[in-house]
Design a protein around this motif. Sequence first.
Motif, PDB file in Angstrom:
ATOM      1  N   SER A 250      29.276  42.336  32.353  1.00  0.00           N
ATOM      2  CA  SER A 250      30.144  42.407  31.170  1.00  0.00           C
ATOM      3  C   SER A 250      30.913  43.723  31.105  1.00  0.00           C
ATOM      4  O   SER A 250      31.850  43.859  30.311  1.00  0.00           O
ATOM      5  N   MET A 251      30.535  44.702  31.931  1.00  0.00           N
ATOM      6  CA  MET A 251      31.214  45.997  31.954  1.00  0.00           C
ATOM      7  C   MET A 251      32.451  45.986  32.857  1.00  0.00           C
ATOM      8  O   MET A 251      33.055  47.027  33.104  1.00  0.00           O
ATOM      9  N   MET A 252      32.852  44.836  33.315  1.00  0.00           N
ATOM     10  CA  MET A 252      33.955  44.736  34.270  1.00  0.00           C
ATOM     11  C   MET A 252      35.231  45.380  33.744  1.00  0.00           C
ATOM     12  O   MET A 252      35.657  45.133  32.610  1.00  0.00           O
ATOM     13  N   LEU A 253      35.858  46.201  34.587  1.00  0.00           N
ATOM     14  CA  LEU A 253      37.086  46.910  34.235  1.00  0.00           C
ATOM     15  C   LEU A 253      38.313  46.335  34.939  1.00  0.00           C
ATOM     16  O   LEU A 253      39.440  46.551  34.467  1.00  0.00           O
ATOM     17  N   THR A 254      38.121  45.647  36.055  1.00  0.00           N
ATOM     18  CA  THR A 254      39.251  45.067  36.778  1.00  0.00           C
ATOM     19  C   THR A 254      39.930  44.024  35.895  1.00  0.00           C
ATOM     20  O   THR A 254      39.269  43.150  35.339  1.00  0.00           O
ATOM     21  N   THR A 255      41.249  44.137  35.775  1.00  0.00           N
ATOM     22  CA  THR A 255      41.993  43.269  34.853  1.00  0.00           C
ATOM     23  C   THR A 255      42.883  42.296  35.613  1.00  0.00           C
ATOM     24  O   THR A 255      43.290  42.544  36.749  1.00  0.00           O
ATOM     25  N   CYS A 256      43.178  41.183  34.952  1.00  0.00           N
ATOM     26  CA  CYS A 256      44.176  40.236  35.450  1.00  0.00           C
ATOM     27  C   CYS A 256      45.028  39.771  34.270  1.00  0.00           C
ATOM     28  O   CYS A 256      44.521  39.545  33.176  1.00  0.00           O
ATOM     29  N   ARG A 257      46.319  39.674  34.508  1.00  0.00           N
ATOM     30  CA  ARG A 257      47.233  39.252  33.438  1.00  0.00           C
ATOM     31  C   ARG A 257      48.234  38.254  34.001  1.00  0.00           C
ATOM     32  O   ARG A 257      48.683  38.383  35.146  1.00  0.00           O
ATOM     33  N   PRO A 258      48.587  37.238  33.210  1.00  0.00           N
ATOM     34  CA  PRO A 258      49.561  36.262  33.687  1.00  0.00           C
ATOM     35  C   PRO A 258      50.966  36.847  33.711  1.00  0.00           C
ATOM     36  O   PRO A 258      51.329  37.664  32.869  1.00  0.00           O
ATOM     37  N   ASP A 259      51.739  36.434  34.713  1.00  0.00           N
ATOM     38  CA  ASP A 259      53.132  36.857  34.840  1.00  0.00           C
ATOM     39  C   ASP A 259      53.906  35.689  35.429  1.00  0.00           C
ATOM     40  O   ASP A 259      53.970  35.516  36.642  1.00  0.00           O
ATOM     41  N   GLY A 260      54.463  34.862  34.540  1.00  0.00           N
ATOM     42  CA  GLY A 260      55.114  33.641  34.985  1.00  0.00           C
ATOM     43  C   GLY A 260      54.092  32.699  35.585  1.00  0.00           C
ATOM     44  O   GLY A 260      53.058  32.411  34.973  1.00  0.00           O
ATOM     45  N   ASN A 261      54.354  32.236  36.792  1.00  0.00           N
ATOM     46  CA  ASN A 261      53.396  31.341  37.463  1.00  0.00           C
ATOM     47  C   ASN A 261      52.485  32.110  38.420  1.00  0.00           C
ATOM     48  O   ASN A 261      51.950  31.540  39.380  1.00  0.00           O
ATOM     49  N   HIS A 262      52.310  33.415  38.167  1.00  0.00           N
ATOM     50  CA  HIS A 262      51.428  34.264  38.955  1.00  0.00           C
ATOM     51  C   HIS A 262      50.459  34.997  38.036  1.00  0.00           C
ATOM     52  O   HIS A 262      50.626  35.001  36.807  1.00  0.00           O
ATOM     53  N   TRP A 263      49.460  35.595  38.652  1.00  0.00           N
ATOM     54  CA  TRP A 263      48.573  36.522  37.961  1.00  0.00           C
ATOM     55  C   TRP A 263      48.637  37.862  38.698  1.00  0.00           C
ATOM     56  O   TRP A 263      48.756  37.897  39.933  1.00  0.00           O
ATOM     57  N   VAL A 264      48.544  38.951  37.927  1.00  0.00           N
ATOM     58  CA  VAL A 264      48.577  40.295  38.501  1.00  0.00           C
ATOM     59  C   VAL A 264      47.226  40.959  38.251  1.00  0.00           C
ATOM     60  O   VAL A 264      46.746  41.001  37.109  1.00  0.00           O
ATOM     61  N   ILE A 265      46.617  41.475  39.311  1.00  0.00           N
ATOM     62  CA  ILE A 265      45.250  42.023  39.247  1.00  0.00           C
ATOM     63  C   ILE A 265      45.266  43.492  39.637  1.00  0.00           C
ATOM     64  O   ILE A 265      45.923  43.881  40.618  1.00  0.00           O
ATOM     65  N   ASP A 266      44.532  44.306  38.860  1.00  0.00           N
ATOM     66  CA  ASP A 266      44.405  45.733  39.143  1.00  0.00           C
ATOM     67  C   ASP A 266      42.964  46.174  38.918  1.00  0.00           C
ATOM     68  O   ASP A 266      42.317  45.733  37.950  1.00  0.00           O
ATOM     69  N   GLY A 267      42.461  47.072  39.780  1.00  0.00           N
ATOM     70  CA  GLY A 267      41.115  47.608  39.577  1.00  0.00           C
ATOM     71  C   GLY A 267      40.540  48.184  40.849  1.00  0.00           C
ATOM     72  O   GLY A 267      41.218  48.290  41.879  1.00  0.00           O
ATOM     73  N   ARG A 268      39.272  48.573  40.773  1.00  0.00           N
ATOM     74  CA  ARG A 268      38.543  49.073  41.933  1.00  0.00           C
ATOM     75  C   ARG A 268      37.219  48.319  42.044  1.00  0.00           C
ATOM     76  O   ARG A 268      36.613  47.957  41.027  1.00  0.00           O
ATOM     77  N   LYS A 269      36.781  48.106  43.260  1.00  0.00           N
ATOM     78  CA  LYS A 269      35.506  47.446  43.524  1.00  0.00           C
ATOM     79  C   LYS A 269      34.722  48.284  44.535  1.00  0.00           C
ATOM     80  O   LYS A 269      35.306  49.039  45.317  1.00  0.00           O
ATOM     81  N   THR A 270      33.401  48.120  44.551  1.00  0.00           N
ATOM     82  CA  THR A 270      32.590  48.851  45.515  1.00  0.00           C
ATOM     83  C   THR A 270      31.400  48.020  45.955  1.00  0.00           C
ATOM     84  O   THR A 270      31.073  47.003  45.338  1.00  0.00           O
ATOM     85  N   PHE A 271      30.759  48.455  47.030  1.00  0.00           N
ATOM     86  CA  PHE A 271      29.675  47.709  47.672  1.00  0.00           C
ATOM     87  C   PHE A 271      30.115  46.281  47.997  1.00  0.00           C
ATOM     88  O   PHE A 271      29.344  45.335  47.830  1.00  0.00           O
ATOM     89  N   ILE A 272      31.356  46.157  48.445  1.00  0.00           N
ATOM     90  CA  ILE A 272      31.894  44.832  48.769  1.00  0.00           C
ATOM     91  C   ILE A 272      31.543  44.514  50.221  1.00  0.00           C
ATOM     92  O   ILE A 272      32.179  44.989  51.169  1.00  0.00           O
ATOM     93  N   THR A 273      30.533  43.711  50.375  1.00  0.00           N
ATOM     94  CA  THR A 273      29.990  43.403  51.691  1.00  0.00           C
ATOM     95  C   THR A 273      30.994  42.625  52.527  1.00  0.00           C
ATOM     96  O   THR A 273      31.500  41.588  52.099  1.00  0.00           O
ATOM     97  N   GLY A 274      31.285  43.159  53.710  1.00  0.00           N
ATOM     98  CA  GLY A 274      32.147  42.470  54.657  1.00  0.00           C
ATOM     99  C   GLY A 274      33.625  42.542  54.373  1.00  0.00           C
ATOM    100  O   GLY A 274      34.407  41.841  55.031  1.00  0.00           O
ATOM    101  N   ALA A 275      34.053  43.382  53.418  1.00  0.00           N
ATOM    102  CA  ALA A 275      35.485  43.450  53.091  1.00  0.00           C
ATOM    103  C   ALA A 275      36.317  43.852  54.303  1.00  0.00           C
ATOM    104  O   ALA A 275      37.419  43.334  54.519  1.00  0.00           O
ATOM    105  N   ASP A 276      35.799  44.784  55.095  1.00  0.00           N
ATOM    106  CA  ASP A 276      36.499  45.228  56.293  1.00  0.00           C
ATOM    107  C   ASP A 276      36.399  44.142  57.361  1.00  0.00           C
ATOM    108  O   ASP A 276      35.345  43.914  57.940  1.00  0.00           O
ATOM    109  N   GLY A 277      37.482  43.444  57.583  1.00  0.00           N
ATOM    110  CA  GLY A 277      37.502  42.367  58.564  1.00  0.00           C
ATOM    111  C   GLY A 277      37.438  40.975  57.971  1.00  0.00           C
ATOM    112  O   GLY A 277      37.537  39.989  58.712  1.00  0.00           O
ATOM    113  N   ALA A 278      37.266  40.860  56.664  1.00  0.00           N
ATOM    114  CA  ALA A 278      37.190  39.539  56.030  1.00  0.00           C
ATOM    115  C   ALA A 278      38.555  38.854  56.039  1.00  0.00           C
ATOM    116  O   ALA A 278      39.598  39.505  55.996  1.00  0.00           O
TER     117      ALA A 278
END
Length: 387
Positions: free
Chosen positions: A139-167
């Motif tokens: 529930s402490m999530m800070l990453t945001t997403c907002r609608p923009d026409g027929n798209h969504w725009v996402i901003d934030g930081r993530k960590t301990f993301i397993t396998g991100a490098d090469g996914a």
Amino acid sequence: MSDRALDMADRVERFVLDIVAPYEKDPRRTSHGPKDELVTELKGLARQAGVLTPHILPDGSHLTQRETAAVLIRSGLSPLGPLACNTAAPDEGNMYLLGHVASPALKTQFLQPMIEGEKRSCFLMTEPAEDGGAGSDPSMMLTTCRPDGNHWVIDGRKTFITGADGAGVGIVMAKSDEGACMFLVDLPHPAIRIERVLDTIDSSMPGGHATVRIDNLRLPADQMLGESGEGFRYAQVRLSPARLSHCMRWLGACVRANEIATTYANRRMAFGKPLIDHEGVGFMLAENMIDLKQAELMIYWCADVLDTGTLGTAESSMAKVAVSEALMRVADRCVQMMGGRGVTEDTIVEQVFREIRAFRIYDGPTEVHKWSLAKKIKRDWKKRQTV
């Protein structure tokens, strides 16, 4: 147990022990996990052996959780086994989620390449503690997403993301005005930048665990998984099976580590007799036998609960705590029994010990699960008082 599961489990075991285990000393294993070149080679061998993604049937349906346990325990007999068989985290849990929630179009675009072993995936939820973001408390999530026409725009930081490098596939969690959301994204993507790959105690997962910045990520609305605000509900679909499959794989690893320690204890002489004849060592092997059997029974009990169609949140928490703590004891005893050799890379025992230590934190630390169970105990007690 069904014949189909037993047959596949036996095939997976033979493949992991005969074909995969010799790769455990391959120099393409690094501190940030096996290189993708090695993973691709192993998946090719699994494909030839007919054991690639063995928990998903040709028609796209899954084995039951009980059947999955039989197969995934065997795939875990080597730390490389789940990668070879395409049963590793986070891919196995992500495939389960998409199989249950994604639209047909999203399944074709994102799920099918994962099932076929062509792409790895990552799940972008946890956020840096220094930012005050989500960890065990989503529930402490800070990453945001907002609608923009027929798209969504996402901003934030993530960590301990397993396998991100090469996914090749990412599942991004963010919050909108309606609540938590999930999005699917093809990786790499210029709006998702890896800041660094963390140096961690474990080393079994390709790509390691990364800190990632998401800056003005624009995604078509049809790449949202389900509906806006339903992200936490979808996460629950993934949560219990993913917790349990961790238990399955690491049980297999500890079974193998215990077999190595048992052989050592029977062959190594000290003070005029084999180590196993010294009670201090023999009793540790007896305790391992007990812990391994209890872990196995806990896994199958929880699998049966999930196979009834319930979420099994409390049951999976109990299984995660019991199994991770039992396997930690097993791995620790294996290292201790083998003495100096137990802390070397001569066998997989040293790696299994490190991996199990990290497993006590994966998918929720022991203490968070106990806290959650205590809250359930209190709720259930209050309900009984009103009857």
